[in-house]
Design a protein around this motif. Structure first.
Motif, mmCIF file in Angstrom:
data_model
loop_
_atom_site.group_PDB
_atom_site.id
_atom_site.type_symbol
_atom_site.label_atom_id
_atom_site.label_comp_id
_atom_site.label_asym_id
_atom_site.label_seq_id
_atom_site.Cartn_x
_atom_site.Cartn_y
_atom_site.Cartn_z
ATOM 1 N N GLU A 104 0.829 -1.203 0.000
ATOM 2 C CA GLU A 104 0.000 0.000 0.000
ATOM 3 C C GLU A 104 0.862 1.251 0.000
ATOM 4 O O GLU A 104 0.422 2.324 -0.387
ATOM 5 C CB GLU A 104 -0.906 0.015 1.237
ATOM 6 N N LEU A 105 2.092 1.088 0.464
ATOM 7 C CA LEU A 105 3.006 2.220 0.492
ATOM 8 C C LEU A 105 3.742 2.310 -0.835
ATOM 9 O O LEU A 105 4.010 1.288 -1.465
ATOM 10 C CB LEU A 105 4.040 2.034 1.611
ATOM 11 N N PRO A 106 4.074 3.527 -1.271
ATOM 12 C CA PRO A 106 4.896 3.630 -2.477
ATOM 13 C C PRO A 106 6.267 3.002 -2.210
ATOM 14 O O PRO A 106 6.769 3.030 -1.085
ATOM 15 C CB PRO A 106 5.013 5.137 -2.708
ATOM 16 N N ARG A 107 6.810 2.441 -3.275
ATOM 17 C CA ARG A 107 8.041 1.677 -3.149
ATOM 18 C C ARG A 107 9.198 2.479 -2.547
ATOM 19 O O ARG A 107 9.992 1.956 -1.755
ATOM 20 C CB ARG A 107 8.419 1.161 -4.532
ATOM 21 N N ASN A 108 9.254 3.770 -2.870
ATOM 22 C CA ASN A 108 10.390 4.536 -2.349
ATOM 23 C C ASN A 108 10.273 4.826 -0.845
ATOM 24 O O ASN A 108 11.182 5.325 -0.226
ATOM 25 C CB ASN A 108 10.590 5.832 -3.158
ATOM 26 N N LYS A 109 9.126 4.492 -0.283
ATOM 27 C CA LYS A 109 8.974 4.641 1.178
ATOM 28 C C LYS A 109 9.392 3.362 1.913
ATOM 29 O O LYS A 109 9.493 3.338 3.134
ATOM 30 C CB LYS A 109 7.500 4.912 1.532
ATOM 31 N N LEU A 110 9.527 2.285 1.189
ATOM 32 C CA LEU A 110 9.840 1.008 1.828
ATOM 33 C C LEU A 110 11.332 0.900 2.111
ATOM 34 O O LEU A 110 12.159 1.264 1.280
ATOM 35 C CB LEU A 110 9.405 -0.157 0.930
ATOM 36 N N LYS A 111 11.630 0.345 3.284
ATOM 37 C CA LYS A 111 13.042 0.138 3.620
ATOM 38 C C LYS A 111 13.373 -1.340 3.447
ATOM 39 O O LYS A 111 12.504 -2.199 3.617
ATOM 40 C CB LYS A 111 13.287 0.540 5.078
ATOM 41 N N PRO A 112 14.597 -1.632 3.144
ATOM 42 C CA PRO A 112 14.974 -3.041 3.054
ATOM 43 C C PRO A 112 15.180 -3.650 4.446
ATOM 44 O O PRO A 112 15.487 -2.923 5.394
ATOM 45 C CB PRO A 112 16.309 -2.994 2.291
ATOM 46 N N VAL A 113 14.989 -4.958 4.568
ATOM 47 C CA VAL A 113 15.304 -5.611 5.851
ATOM 48 C C VAL A 113 16.817 -5.494 6.055
ATOM 49 O O VAL A 113 17.589 -5.485 5.096
ATOM 50 C CB VAL A 113 14.876 -7.097 5.901
ATOM 51 N N SER A 114 17.223 -5.389 7.331
ATOM 52 C CA SER A 114 18.649 -5.227 7.609
ATOM 53 C C SER A 114 19.382 -6.560 7.518
ATOM 54 O O SER A 114 20.521 -6.617 7.077
ATOM 55 C CB SER A 114 18.857 -4.652 9.013
ATOM 56 N N ALA A 115 18.715 -7.624 7.981
ATOM 57 C CA ALA A 115 19.365 -8.937 7.940
ATOM 58 C C ALA A 115 18.319 -10.024 8.053
ATOM 59 O O ALA A 115 17.283 -9.828 8.692
ATOM 60 C CB ALA A 115 20.368 -9.077 9.083
ATOM 61 N N VAL A 116 18.587 -11.149 7.430
ATOM 62 C CA VAL A 116 17.748 -12.337 7.602
ATOM 63 C C VAL A 116 18.444 -13.190 8.651
ATOM 64 O O VAL A 116 19.618 -13.508 8.517
ATOM 65 C CB VAL A 116 17.619 -13.109 6.269
ATOM 66 N N LEU A 117 17.741 -13.521 9.729
ATOM 67 C CA LEU A 117 18.416 -14.189 10.849
ATOM 68 C C LEU A 117 18.349 -15.709 10.778
ATOM 69 O O LEU A 117 19.138 -16.391 11.407
ATOM 70 C CB LEU A 117 17.823 -13.703 12.176
ATOM 71 N N ASP A 118 17.365 -16.246 10.073
ATOM 72 C CA ASP A 118 17.232 -17.705 10.015
ATOM 73 C C ASP A 118 17.174 -18.171 8.569
ATOM 74 O O ASP A 118 16.459 -17.599 7.754
ATOM 75 C CB ASP A 118 15.928 -18.150 10.695
ATOM 76 N N ALA A 119 17.906 -19.249 8.298
ATOM 77 C CA ALA A 119 17.839 -19.841 6.965
ATOM 78 C C ALA A 119 16.575 -20.697 6.848
ATOM 79 O O ALA A 119 15.934 -20.755 5.807
ATOM 80 C CB ALA A 119 19.074 -20.688 6.710
ATOM 81 N N GLN A 120 16.236 -21.367 7.941
ATOM 82 C CA GLN A 120 15.018 -22.183 8.012
ATOM 83 C C GLN A 120 14.031 -21.468 8.928
ATOM 84 O O GLN A 120 14.453 -20.835 9.886
ATOM 85 C CB GLN A 120 15.343 -23.556 8.608
ATOM 86 N N PRO A 121 12.713 -21.612 8.678
ATOM 87 C CA PRO A 121 11.756 -20.940 9.563
ATOM 88 C C PRO A 121 11.910 -21.411 11.007
ATOM 89 O O PRO A 121 12.042 -22.615 11.256
ATOM 90 C CB PRO A 121 10.399 -21.367 9.010
ATOM 91 N N LEU A 122 11.924 -20.458 11.915
ATOM 92 C CA LEU A 122 11.986 -20.799 13.336
ATOM 93 C C LEU A 122 10.607 -21.273 13.786
ATOM 94 O O LEU A 122 10.473 -22.123 14.656
ATOM 95 C CB LEU A 122 12.401 -19.548 14.105
#
Ligand code: ADP
Ligand code: ZN
Ligand code: ZN
Length: 725
Positions: free
Chosen positions: A54-72
């Protein structure tokens, strides 16, 4: 191409937050991600992904890090948590936060695999035991470790309070912690006793239906061997290579209970409760997720344990109020056990000697199957319950002559007695004999309890404390008299009456320290005589084979409570406490001292037992359209400002308007209208059809959040409240 992650962030806001996914593989739902949030960062959980936001793309921030390779969090658990967030109207991020152990809510790598164990360090192996003082716990621990490494779980069983000793040895560099692989940590199982006919029938029936959802109500009198039924079923579940989850009430998870499970199933039994250190909790949680732990024994929050191969859930003492969380995310673990079992297609066994009226109604309606254990296991007989009329008798410190006679006889036989009084402290009220003033908590407008040993007045509603005055602040008089008996005063009185007898007091005061409850319960040996005095902490737990007399005091207060669940609770408590008597070969008796010997609750309980009481209470509930025949949600508001809560709730009621099939009651002052300096009001919603209430709540929450008065109060919604105060 989905590039946007929908993330639940642990903040008190109902919505999900969108972030740009990192390049490469998309993190799956259930994985933790570190995300920028406000001025800082948060650990969130990926709930889904989408192609746009719903937000314009330029307002979105990227995630800083993915912490798990498999779902916790696995698919089933995540789905249950999402369901619970909707059902209890609580923000998903906050729900997920409740479900995860604290250690896993941080952006840290997951702890070691395997079982932690202590072993001697290189230096320790060079050191002779004689350099340590003889007869100390430290020396004992050192000597044990000289024979080889021991897992933490084994140490818990073998050496009380070994952690203190370990700290001392670690400081000297003599020991270290290592991880041991699972296969090395198994022990010799203790075989099961032969089941009696009723136990066997129960196990056989459930075992025949392990492959589908079914709720079973295991109604077994106290001491009937319900735990053996769980153990028997778990054995079959484990034989299929699956896992089992056993929930117990907060005071039910004693080391003795854990030992019973570990004796049978070895060290792949893990405990999960709030008393564990953070790292231990994370470790048990992860062991469950990886399938290394095959039995999880835990309190309320263990219902959120990740169990990919779950085959059975058992809820012991299912009536216990501790299954309901009373703040924040107000879930009921027993109810969620049913939700999980249904979505997994597995059985759930609810066990109790005194089932909740909800469960009895479900059984009566055919939604639960009944299993009965009508007799005590082994040679134990049911205790004899008798009412003692306290009117016109001379009470000595609250104890009548009949009770004292029975107490003397019990001690003379070399047996043990339990005096139950559900009030800690010395006396519930401190009164001025000259002018009638009494010590009240200013913040709650209720009497403060005198704690004489600590020399404090304590408010049991808000924990406020102050020194005990020597003079009346109103008239200056010095005759300040403690009124009524708490456990501390009973202990003192019993000490004077029976100076030669060991007296063990068990309440929140005496059991504050970890392991203290166990130590106190072990204070009297199985052949020793003595008196236990204490609160409902004594209602459950240890088997005390030499305990033959239970005396119940102070039930009269409970007979006049305005809470609609008070009678149910009191009946359950009486039966549970009574069940402590005569659990082994020696027969037990129970005396219930009251000024209301003809009260229908007591006479019904005496004549027909809990069953009869439950029947009559169910009839009352049906007539009054109360649960289990109605479904409630309670909207609470409180503020320092005396009128803001009422104003907010009035606006809430208006915003809600007339919903089909949902009745509104209030706003009204809460039964405790002032607490910790806050004025409290409430608005009660009631519906005979749960779906109607559930349909209305989300829209209302939306409207209520936007009310201008919402910012002036602290408010919360409690779905299926157990306490209306
Ligand atoms: P509950 O949970 O119903 O109160 P427990 O499972 O703790 O009861 O059992 C009560 C006592 O009876 C325990 O000491 C237990 O070891 C013993 N017991 C249970 N089942 C049997 C059995 N089949 N044979 C002998 N003793 C049993
Ligand atoms: Zn006075
Ligand atoms: Zn108070």
């Amino acid at each position: 191409m989905p590039e946007i992650l929908r993330v639940a962030v642990p903040v008190p806001l109902p919505q999900l937050f969108d972030y740009l996914a990192p390049r490469g593989a998309l993190p799956q739902p259930g994985c933790r991600v570190l995300v920028p949030f406000g001025p800082g960062r948060q650990v969130g959980i990926v709930v889904g992904s989408a192609g746009d936001s719903e937000l314009p793309r330029n307002k979105l921030k990227p995630v800083s890090a993915v912490l798990d390779a498999q779902p916790l969090l696995g698919t089933e658990l995540l789905a249950t948590l999402m369901w619970a967030a909707r059902y209890y109207q609580h923000p998903l991020g906050a729900v997920l936060e409740t479900a995860l152990p604290v250690g896993l809510r941080q952006a840290k790598p997951l702890p070691l695999d395997g079982y932690r164990a202590l072993t001697l360090s290189a230096e320790g192996r060079e050191t002779a035991a004689d350099t340590l003082r003889r007869g100390t716990r430290i020396r004992e621990l050192f000597e044990r470790l000289a024979d080889g490494p021991l897992t933490y779980a084994a140490l818990d069983l073998a050496i009380p309070r070994w952690r203190d000793s370990a700290t001392a040895l670690r400081q000297r560099g003599l020991i270290e912690t290592i991880a041991i692989a699972v296969s090395q940590a198994v022990s010799e199982p203790v075989p099961a006793p032969p089941l009696n006919a009723a136990q066997d029938a129960a196990v056989t029936r459930v075992a025949a239906a392990l492959d589908r959802f079914q709720a079973w109500l295991l109604e077994g009198v106290t001491g009937s061997g319900k735990t053996e039924v769980y153990l028997g079923l778990i054995e079959r579940v484990l034989a299929q290579g699956r896992q089992a989850l056993v929930l117990v009430p907060e005071i039910g998870l004693t080391p003795q209970t854990l030992r019973r499970f570990r004796d049978r199933f070895g060290h792949r039994v893990h405990a999960l409760h709030s008393g564990l250190a953070e790292a231990e909790r994370s470790r048990a949680w992860l062991a469950a997720a990886r399938g290394e732990a095959n039995v999880i024994l835990g309190t309320r929050s263990a219902i959120f344990a990740p169990l990919p191969k779950l085959g059975l859930i058992a809820v012991d003492e299912e009536h216990d109020a501790s299954y309901k969380q009373q703040d924040g995310f107000r879930y009921c673990a027993r109810d969620l056990a049913l939700v999980r079992a249904r979505s997994l297609g597995i059985p759930v066994v609810l066990g109790s000697a005194t089932p909740s009226l909800e469960s009895l109604a479900n059984a009566a309606a055919g939604r639960y199957e009944r299993l009965e254990l009508p007799l005590r296991a082994g040679s134990a007989r049911p205790p004899q319950l008798r009412i003692v009329d306290a009117r016109r008798t001379r009470l000595s410190h609250g104890l009548g002559p009949e009770l004292l006679t029975a107490l003397r006889a019990t001690l003379a036989r070399g047996e043990q007695a339990l005096i139950f009084r559900n009030r800690r402290g010395y006396a519930p009220v401190l009164l001025c004999h000259d002018c009638g003033w009494h010590a009240d908590c200013e913040r709650c407008a209720k009497p403060m309890t005198l704690h004489r040993q600590r020399g404090r007045l304590v408010c049991h509603h808000c924990e406020a404390e102050r020194r005990v005055p020597v003079q009346c602040p109103e008239c200056g008089g010095t005759q300040l008299m403690p009124q009524g008996q708490g456990t501390e005063r009973l202990e003192e009185a019993l000490g004077e009456l029976f100076p030669q007898t060991p007296i063990v007091r068990i309440d929140r005061e005496t059991t504050r320290r970890r392991g203290a409850l166990e130590a106190l319960l072990d204070r009297l040996g199985p052949h020793q005589s003595g008196i236990y005095v204490g609160t409902q902490m004594l209602a459950k737990g240890h088997d005390l084979p030499n305990l033959t007399l239970v005396a119940i005091l102070g039930v009269d207060e409970g007979l006049h409570s305005i809470d609609f669940r008070a009678s149910e609770r009191l009946g359950q408590l009486i039966i549970q406490v009574a069940g402590r008597a005569g659990r082994a070969e020696k027969p037990g008796s129970v005396l219930l001292q009251t000024h209301h010997p003809d009260h229908p609750l007591l006479t019904t309980l005496l004549r027909g037992g809990y069953r009869a009481l439950a029947q009559s209470l169910l009839a009352e509930r049906r007539a009054a359209e109360l649960p289990p025949y109605a479904h409630l949600a309670l909207l609470r508001a409180e503020a320092k400002d005396a009128i803001a809560p009422q104003e907010f709730l009035t606006a809430c009621a208006e915003a809600a308007g007339n919903a089909d099939g949902v009745a509104l009651l209030g706003p009204l002052p809460a039964p405790m209208p002032l607490r910790a300096g806050m004025t409290r009001s409430q608005l009660l919603f009631s519906a005979t059809e749960r779906a109607r209430l559930q349909a209305a709540l989300p829209g209302w929450m939306e409207l209520w959040r936007q009310l201008p008065t919402a910012r002036r109060v602290r408010w919360s919604l409690d779905v299926d409240p157990v306490d209306l105060y």
